[in-house]
Design an enzyme around this catalytic site. Structure first.
Site, PDB file in Angstrom:
ATOM      1  N   ASN A 287       0.834  -1.213   0.000  1.00  0.00           N
ATOM      2  CA  ASN A 287       0.000   0.000   0.000  1.00  0.00           C
ATOM      3  C   ASN A 287       0.864   1.257   0.000  1.00  0.00           C
ATOM      4  OD1 ASN A 287      -2.423  -1.321  -0.061  1.00  0.00           O
ATOM      5  ND2 ASN A 287      -2.845  -1.109   2.128  1.00  0.00           N
TER       6      ASN A 287
ATOM      7  N   PHE B  48      -4.345   4.886  11.837  1.00  0.00           N
ATOM      8  CA  PHE B  48      -4.784   3.904  10.845  1.00  0.00           C
ATOM      9  C   PHE B  48      -4.177   4.263   9.499  1.00  0.00           C
ATOM     10  CE2 PHE B  48      -7.902   3.805  14.189  1.00  0.00           C
ATOM     11  CZ  PHE B  48      -8.204   2.459  14.329  1.00  0.00           C
ATOM     12  N   GLU B  49      -3.799   3.252   8.715  1.00  0.00           N
ATOM     13  CA  GLU B  49      -3.001   3.530   7.518  1.00  0.00           C
ATOM     14  C   GLU B  49      -3.733   4.347   6.451  1.00  0.00           C
ATOM     15  OE1 GLU B  49      -2.241  -0.675   6.381  1.00  0.00           O
ATOM     16  OE2 GLU B  49      -3.164  -0.099   4.504  1.00  0.00           O
ATOM     17  N   ALA B  50      -5.070   4.374   6.454  1.00  0.00           N
ATOM     18  CA  ALA B  50      -5.786   5.188   5.461  1.00  0.00           C
ATOM     19  C   ALA B  50      -5.721   6.676   5.788  1.00  0.00           C
ATOM     20  CB  ALA B  50      -7.234   4.744   5.345  1.00  0.00           C
TER      21      ALA B  50
END
Lengths: 327, 256
Positions: free
Chosen positions: A133, B50-52
């Site tokens: 990602n 959180f990665e988002a």
């Protein structure tokens, strides 16, 4: 210094001068870009193109565009499998993709795995190049910056790197080893936003994932939006503009357009319907019938929305999102 | 009989490892529960990311996705994927948690595939997602997992996320940031760390109800043992109360 390279295929051209030549001819006109989902998919994506989708899997995704790609039977597409879940699930259902930069594709996070996506990958039909990602974010950022690569300190030493198309380089300042992530310039991107004007000046609220870089990196960009707003409103708070008009080629107002995914501050995901996808996918014949009913048998996104509960359902999902269902 | 299950024990132990004032990137499920429990016991100023892009939310419930709106509910910041990963790369993130199908003695993790042919895997798993990035760039990586001899193997089919690679100094020599790597492996049977020199997985404490033999028999490679092996401190009543009543009242995670 022993500098390694990944063994897999780089699906897109990282050359910034080729990208500049394209962007040189991209329209900068501030003119209305309003169109329809059918027209945008028909004219903006051709078979074989490399596509990327905004949002995060089942959060703020352009569902109407994804369904229409399946309905119009787009084929042999390349795909940026960056934080991808329900979007990949839809495109695999239509067998639209034949090659994929993969970071995250077959899982739907806490909900479990897509049986259909898993079968597709395990069948060997899909050509895969591994990334992560973070790497795909930086590949888009490199393109957004007009470069051919961006150095980073992840993925080295692993099979993820070995099965990527990445390269290691030596830092000219410190002599340290870095991964050089190749710029990713997609042919086409679809992003769902909260608000934009007819020119494509857009606002996004909540976590923005990689969408600002994606809008800059992609050659052709379509926005679906919960609401069209006036340019006057954009001009009142220019610091809120997340994507400027010159990145955008087409604009379509699609209220509830992220359904069955979550749209922050608007409506929560329809977990029962996503569960229905995950359950029915286990049997390929049942899944085929499900797709016939849900996508091929509906003329557009609104028919799909009606089929799954329409405005009543959306109001329920809105109360979950706003936590008013707890009062 | 103990009045807690293995998942509850692993979450309580993980939570104790997150000190007040630290930063942690978590996914959905058990890691998120551990971070929430830590905040509600001894680390009120633990920053959860959180990665988002969500940073320091006040979580109204357990997120379904690391990008859903709960991950930035009343948050300090709703940022982006590159923002979170660059914060990790800059050395500002202390902890992360990973999961996986296989782990080896150097803490290398496979969450990608089983089989020999990358283009046609026997079994395909979700893949890296952000796991490799977080394992590469956060200071300390932890894992919570049920332990068995298939999962703990000296020959993982694929290394998705880096542990100490081939041990010794190989992780840094491969190009990964100095001083980073696996820190604790928390299983249903024991708590492991890694030898300071060889970077080989080393048992630190054994959970109630298990023996040295159980721990070794359920591991596919020879484990090292710390000079003094202690008994893992089992979950305390107050930890269990908060975990069950506040963190995960619907038993989404502790009911697994």
């Amino acid at each position: 210094m022993d500098l390694k390279s990944g063994i897999n295929t780089l699906f897109t051209d990282p050359d910034p001068d080729n990208a500049r030549e394209f962007f040189r001819h991209k329209s900068r006109a501030m003119k209305s870009k309003l169109t329809t989902v059918q027209e945008a998919v028909r004219t903006m994506i051709k078979d074989g193109d490399y596509v990327a989708i905004g949002g995060f899997g089942a959060n703020r995704i352009p569902t109407a565009i994804l369904h229409e790609m399946v309905r119009q039977k787009k084929k042999n597409l390349g795909f940026a499998g960056h934080t991808s879940t329900h979007d990949f699930q839809i495109l695999v259902g239509g067998e639209c993709i034949d090659r994929c930069d993969v970071a995250y594709i077959i899982g739907l996070e806490a909900r479990g795995l897509s049986a259909s996506a898993r079968r597709y990958v395990e069948s060997g039909k899909l050509k895969l190049t591994e990334w992560t990602n973070g790497t795909l974010s930086w590949r888009l950022k490199a393109a957004a910056m007009g470069l051919s690569f961006l150095p980073a300190r992840n993925i080295m030493g692993t099979d993820t790197f070995k099965y990527s198309a990445g390269k290691e380089i030596e830092c000219p300042y410190t002599g340290k080893k870095f991964a050089a992530h190749p710029a990713l310039y997609p042919d086409f991107a679809a992003i769902h936003v909260h608000e934009c004007d007819v020119y494509g000046n857009a606002r996004v609220y909540g976590a923005s994932v990689s969408d600002q870089d994606l809008a800059k990196a992609a050659k052709r960009v379509v926005l679906t939006t919960e609401r069209i707003i006036s340019t006057d409103k954009i001009r009142q708070n220019p610091e809120c503009t997340f994507i400027p008009f010159w990145c955008v080629d087409a604009v379509i107002e699609v209220p509830y357009g992220s359904y069955p995914g979550n749209m922050p501050y608007e409506y929560f995901s329809d977990e029962a319907h996503i569960k229905e996808w995950l359950t029915v996918e286990k049997d390929p014949d049942e899944f085929r019938k499900f797709l016939d009913k849900q996508i091929y048998g509906t003329k557009d996104f609104y028919e799909y929305l009606e089929l799954n509960g329409g405005i009543g359902k959306m109001m329920k999902l809105r109360s979950i999102e706003l936590l008013t269902d707890r009062q | 009989m103990a009045d807690y299950n293995a998942m509850e024990l692993m979450i309580c132990v993980a939570a104790r490892n997150l000190e007040d004032g630290a930063t942690v990137v978590v996914g959905t499920g058990a890691p998120c529960a551990a971070a929430m429990l830590s905040q509600k016991t001894h680390s009120p100023n633990l920053t959860i990311m959180f990665e988002a892009g969500g940073v320091a939310p006040i979580l109204p419930s357990m997120p379904i996705s690391v990008g859903d709106s709960r991950t930035f509910h009343k948050a300090i910041m709703a940022s982006s994927m590159p923002e979170i990963m660059e914060t990790c790369q800059r050395g500002m993130v202390d902890y992360t948690f990973l999961g996986g199908a296989q782990i080896d003695m150097y803490g290398n993790i496979n969450s990608t595939m089983i089989g020999k042919d990358h283009q046609k895997p026997k079994v395909r798993f979700p893949g890296s997602g952000g796991a490799n990035d977080l394992a590469s760039l956060c200071w300390r990586t932890m894992m919570m997992t049920v332990q068995d001899a298939k999962r703990f193997t000296d020959k993982p089919d694929f290394i998705t996320s880096p542990g100490y690679l081939q041990g010794g100094n190989s992780r840094y020599e491969a190009g990964l940031p100095l001083g980073t790597g696996p820190y604790r492996i928390i299983t249903n049977m024991a708590i492991m760390g890694f030898d300071a020199e060889t970077k080989w997985m080393t048992v630190l404490s054994i959970n109630p109800g298990y023996s040295r033999k159980d721990v070794q028999d359920n591991c596919g490679f020879e484990l090292k043992w710390a000079q003094k092996i202690t008994d893992t401190d089992p979950p305390h009543a107050e930890e269990l109360r908060i975990l069950r009543e506040v963190v995960d009242p619907h038993r989404y995670i502790i009911g697994r």
